[in-house]
Design a protein around this motif. Structure first.
Motif, mmCIF file in Angstrom:
data_model
loop_
_atom_site.group_PDB
_atom_site.id
_atom_site.type_symbol
_atom_site.label_atom_id
_atom_site.label_comp_id
_atom_site.label_asym_id
_atom_site.label_seq_id
_atom_site.Cartn_x
_atom_site.Cartn_y
_atom_site.Cartn_z
ATOM 1 N N GLU A 109 0.817 -1.212 0.000
ATOM 2 C CA GLU A 109 0.000 0.000 0.000
ATOM 3 C C GLU A 109 0.853 1.265 0.000
ATOM 4 O OE1 GLU A 109 -2.556 -0.275 3.336
ATOM 5 O OE2 GLU A 109 -3.578 -2.107 2.646
ATOM 6 N N ILE A 110 2.070 1.174 -0.463
ATOM 7 C CA ILE A 110 2.940 2.346 -0.524
ATOM 8 C C ILE A 110 2.388 3.323 -1.553
ATOM 9 C CG2 ILE A 110 5.267 3.150 -1.042
ATOM 10 C CD1 ILE A 110 6.316 0.446 -0.140
ATOM 11 N N GLU A 111 2.261 4.577 -1.133
ATOM 12 C CA GLU A 111 1.754 5.596 -2.051
ATOM 13 C C GLU A 111 2.825 5.972 -3.069
ATOM 14 O OE1 GLU A 111 0.453 8.888 0.214
ATOM 15 O OE2 GLU A 111 -1.066 7.745 1.351
ATOM 16 N N PRO A 112 2.437 6.290 -4.295
ATOM 17 C CA PRO A 112 3.428 6.675 -5.314
ATOM 18 C C PRO A 112 4.214 7.917 -4.883
ATOM 19 C CG PRO A 112 1.296 6.227 -6.305
ATOM 20 C CD PRO A 112 1.072 6.230 -4.838
ATOM 21 N N GLY A 113 5.515 7.851 -5.044
ATOM 22 C CA GLY A 113 6.383 8.972 -4.692
ATOM 23 C C GLY A 113 6.653 9.133 -3.215
ATOM 24 N N GLN A 114 6.169 8.229 -2.385
ATOM 25 C CA GLN A 114 6.387 8.347 -0.947
ATOM 26 C C GLN A 114 7.841 8.056 -0.600
ATOM 27 O OE1 GLN A 114 3.852 5.814 1.373
ATOM 28 N NE2 GLN A 114 4.709 6.485 3.351
ATOM 29 N N SER A 115 8.411 8.843 0.297
ATOM 30 C CA SER A 115 9.791 8.635 0.731
ATOM 31 C C SER A 115 9.954 9.167 2.148
ATOM 32 C CB SER A 115 10.780 9.343 -0.213
ATOM 33 O OG SER A 115 10.589 10.742 -0.173
ATOM 34 N N ILE A 116 11.013 8.747 2.821
ATOM 35 C CA ILE A 116 11.290 9.164 4.192
ATOM 36 C C ILE A 116 12.788 9.118 4.428
ATOM 37 C CG2 ILE A 116 10.992 6.830 5.095
ATOM 38 C CD1 ILE A 116 10.052 10.031 6.969
ATOM 39 N N ASP A 117 13.310 10.123 5.133
ATOM 40 C CA ASP A 117 14.732 10.116 5.488
ATOM 41 C C ASP A 117 15.000 8.948 6.437
ATOM 42 O OD1 ASP A 117 16.983 11.000 7.561
ATOM 43 O OD2 ASP A 117 17.347 12.071 5.669
ATOM 44 N N LYS A 118 15.948 8.083 6.084
ATOM 45 C CA LYS A 118 16.129 6.847 6.826
ATOM 46 C C LYS A 118 16.634 7.107 8.250
ATOM 47 C CE LYS A 118 20.773 5.813 4.969
ATOM 48 N NZ LYS A 118 21.590 4.818 4.235
ATOM 49 N N PHE A 142 17.309 -10.277 -3.201
ATOM 50 C CA PHE A 142 16.800 -11.166 -2.154
ATOM 51 C C PHE A 142 17.517 -10.799 -0.842
ATOM 52 C CE2 PHE A 142 16.429 -13.516 -6.116
ATOM 53 C CZ PHE A 142 15.092 -13.884 -6.091
ATOM 54 N N GLY A 143 16.727 -10.536 0.196
ATOM 55 C CA GLY A 143 17.296 -10.148 1.494
ATOM 56 C C GLY A 143 16.180 -9.684 2.416
ATOM 57 N N PHE A 144 16.276 -8.433 2.887
ATOM 58 C CA PHE A 144 15.268 -7.884 3.797
ATOM 59 C C PHE A 144 14.671 -6.629 3.166
ATOM 60 C CE2 PHE A 144 18.299 -10.082 6.549
ATOM 61 C CZ PHE A 144 17.451 -10.951 7.213
ATOM 62 N N SER A 145 13.353 -6.613 3.077
ATOM 63 C CA SER A 145 12.652 -5.467 2.507
ATOM 64 C C SER A 145 12.359 -4.442 3.606
ATOM 65 C CB SER A 145 11.348 -5.918 1.854
ATOM 66 O OG SER A 145 10.598 -4.798 1.446
ATOM 67 N N LEU A 146 12.633 -3.169 3.299
ATOM 68 C CA LEU A 146 12.367 -2.072 4.231
ATOM 69 C C LEU A 146 11.006 -1.435 3.980
ATOM 70 C CD1 LEU A 146 15.857 -0.305 4.100
ATOM 71 C CD2 LEU A 146 15.082 -2.110 5.656
ATOM 72 N N ALA A 147 10.184 -2.087 3.146
ATOM 73 C CA ALA A 147 8.878 -1.521 2.803
ATOM 74 C C ALA A 147 8.015 -1.232 4.040
ATOM 75 C CB ALA A 147 8.148 -2.459 1.848
ATOM 76 N N PRO A 148 7.976 -2.106 5.080
ATOM 77 C CA PRO A 148 7.147 -1.782 6.259
ATOM 78 C C PRO A 148 7.534 -0.466 6.926
ATOM 79 C CG PRO A 148 7.757 -4.102 6.281
ATOM 80 C CD PRO A 148 8.560 -3.465 5.200
ATOM 81 N N LEU A 149 8.834 -0.132 6.904
ATOM 82 C CA LEU A 149 9.257 1.138 7.510
ATOM 83 C C LEU A 149 8.655 2.317 6.756
ATOM 84 C CD1 LEU A 149 13.043 0.451 8.240
ATOM 85 C CD2 LEU A 149 11.118 0.348 9.831
ATOM 86 N N LEU A 150 8.624 2.215 5.435
ATOM 87 C CA LEU A 150 8.067 3.295 4.640
ATOM 88 C C LEU A 150 6.560 3.410 4.838
ATOM 89 C CD1 LEU A 150 8.820 5.447 2.564
ATOM 90 C CD2 LEU A 150 8.433 3.758 0.753
#
Length: 430
Positions: A28-37, A137-145
């Motif tokens: 459900e990530i919105e298009p263009g969404q970003s966040i300073d890590k 293949f590894g760990f997705s950071l999508a939940p953080l976003l």
């Protein structure tokens, strides 16, 4: 991560509904969404108690974010990092691989990471001929976003609760200080009231607080201590008003008495010095005849030791036995039956302590004569409490006796200091 696909873990690791929910939310990530890590990481550190993760798990997450090539997490920059456990260990200050695997599982269970395993369970990326990553293949950071706003909201909540607790603790510290000093002042000034009971109530409220109290516990204790402080203040203010009214009446009575020339004729000694006194001196003598007699005797070198001792004894305030035993608990072991319940038992224990500390009988007898038996026993109990800091108990007692005789010594501050130092919660809320 490929949109619309569900990934299951490699090997014998089972698939759970929580993993499925995390993967569904990550789509459900919105298009263009970003966040300073790193901004997001600081928010995670603040929200740690509400997210159910530990500082060690955050250290692993910090290492994973360091492998993300860009400063902002976004879908355009890719969401999968694929370092090996050996590389993670290097950036996690040498953490053991078994520990790394455990904390990675914690982050996945908390819904902050998604595991995207390869067919053989290894972490790697396939690149295009131009060097661009086609699949990783590894760990997705999508939940953080996806959860960035939720994490920032939780972090703000934790900060607000911490500031609220800090303000409550500051108010509690001020209230405790006010009550302790008011009780000490009441004891020193000899104010009427059951100050031993008030002090025990005060200590019971404070001692109920745990070492790390919650905001609710601090607020409850603060409410109770606010009421106690108000009661003490009202009681003392009423006594001040009564004393002021009584003092004005006594002043008027002394003024009327001074107009009577017969008021001091029987009290003044017949001496040549008195006959040579000026009119001002005579009016002063009429105001305080007893003081006049004492001053004449001091000038002639005829002040008896008994009168000096009685004056010092009257100047020292006596304190409730319960307060003495709370401030000086060690004296109880030297009582007749291994305990102290009365003043007679305290005085008997003081005699035993005197002998044990090497205080001469004459020094203790002089202290009893100047201070009174109860106060001398109280001082002896205080000396026992501070025996490790006193080189000569006998010399110390003689010095206190001399100061008491001159009116320069009070037992109250010593007792209150020992009561605070012997409190079982010393160093807690405040």
């Amino acid at each position: 991560m490929e949109s619309g696909n569900v990934t299951t873990p490699f090997g014998r690791r089972p698939m759970t509904l929580g993993m499925l929910a995390s993967q569904a939310a990550a789509r459900e990530i919105e298009p263009g969404q970003s966040i300073d890590k790193w901004k997001l990481y600081r928010a995670l550190c603040e929200a740690k108690p509400l997210l159910g993760i530990t500082d060690r798990a955050l250290a692993i997450l910090n290492a994973l974010l360091s492998f993300y090539p860009k400063g902002e997490i976004s879908e355009e920059n890719g969401l999968v990092v694929f370092p090996s456990n050996a590389q993670l260990s290097l950036r996690a200050h040498g953490m053991a691989e078994q520990t790394i695997r455990r904390h990675l599982a914690t982050l996945i269970e908390a819904g902050l990471l998604i595991r995207k395993d390869s067919p053989n369970g290894k972490r790697y990326a396939r690149k295009e001929q131009g060097g661009e990553i086609r699949e990783a293949f590894g760990f997705s950071l999508a939940p953080l976003l996806v959860r960035a706003e939720e994490i920032e909201r939780l972090a703000a909540q934790v900060v607000a609760e911490r500031l609220h607790l800090q303000r409550l603790r500051e108010r509690l510290t001020l209230c405790r200080r006010d009550i302790a000093k008011l009780i000490e002042m009441a004891l020193e000034e000899g104010a009427t009231g059951d100050w031993s009971r008030v002090h025990l109530h005060f200590r019971s409220v404070v001692e109920r607080l745990p070492r790390s109290p919650s905001a609710e516990q601090v607020a409850d204790a603060l409410d109770e201590l606010d009421l106690l402080r108000e009661e003490i203040t009202n009681q003392l203010e009423m006594q001040v008003k009564v004393q002021n009214q009584s003092g004005n009446a006594q002043h008027d009575e002394r003024h009327i008495q001074n107009s009577n020339p017969q008021s001091i004729t029987e009290l003044e000694p017949a001496s040549e010095m008195k006959q040579a006194a000026t009119a001002d001196d005579r009016s002063a003598d009429r105001a305080e005849p007893t003081v006049r007699i004492q001053k004449d005797e001091e000038k002639n070198g005829r002040v008896p030791a008994a009168s000096s001792a009685s004056a010092a004894k009257g100047a020292l305030k006596s304190f409730p036995l319960g307060l003495v035993l709370q401030a000086c608990p060690e004296i109880a072991a030297y009582g007749p039956q291994g305990s102290v319940g009365t003043w007679r038992e305290l005085m008997a224990a003081a005699v035993v302590v005197r002998s044990m500390l090497g205080v001469s009988p004459s020094a203790y007898e002089q202290a009893c004569e100047i201070m009174g038996p109860e106060n001398a026993a109280t001082v002896m109990a205080c000396v026992l409490e501070r025996a490790g800091h006193i080189n000569s108990a006998g010399g110390y007692l003689r010095d206190l006796t001399r100061r008491a005789e001159k009116g320069e010594f009070a037992i109250g501050p010593m007792l209150m200091a020992l009561a605070r130092s012997n409190s079982p919660i010393r160093g807690k809320t405040g």
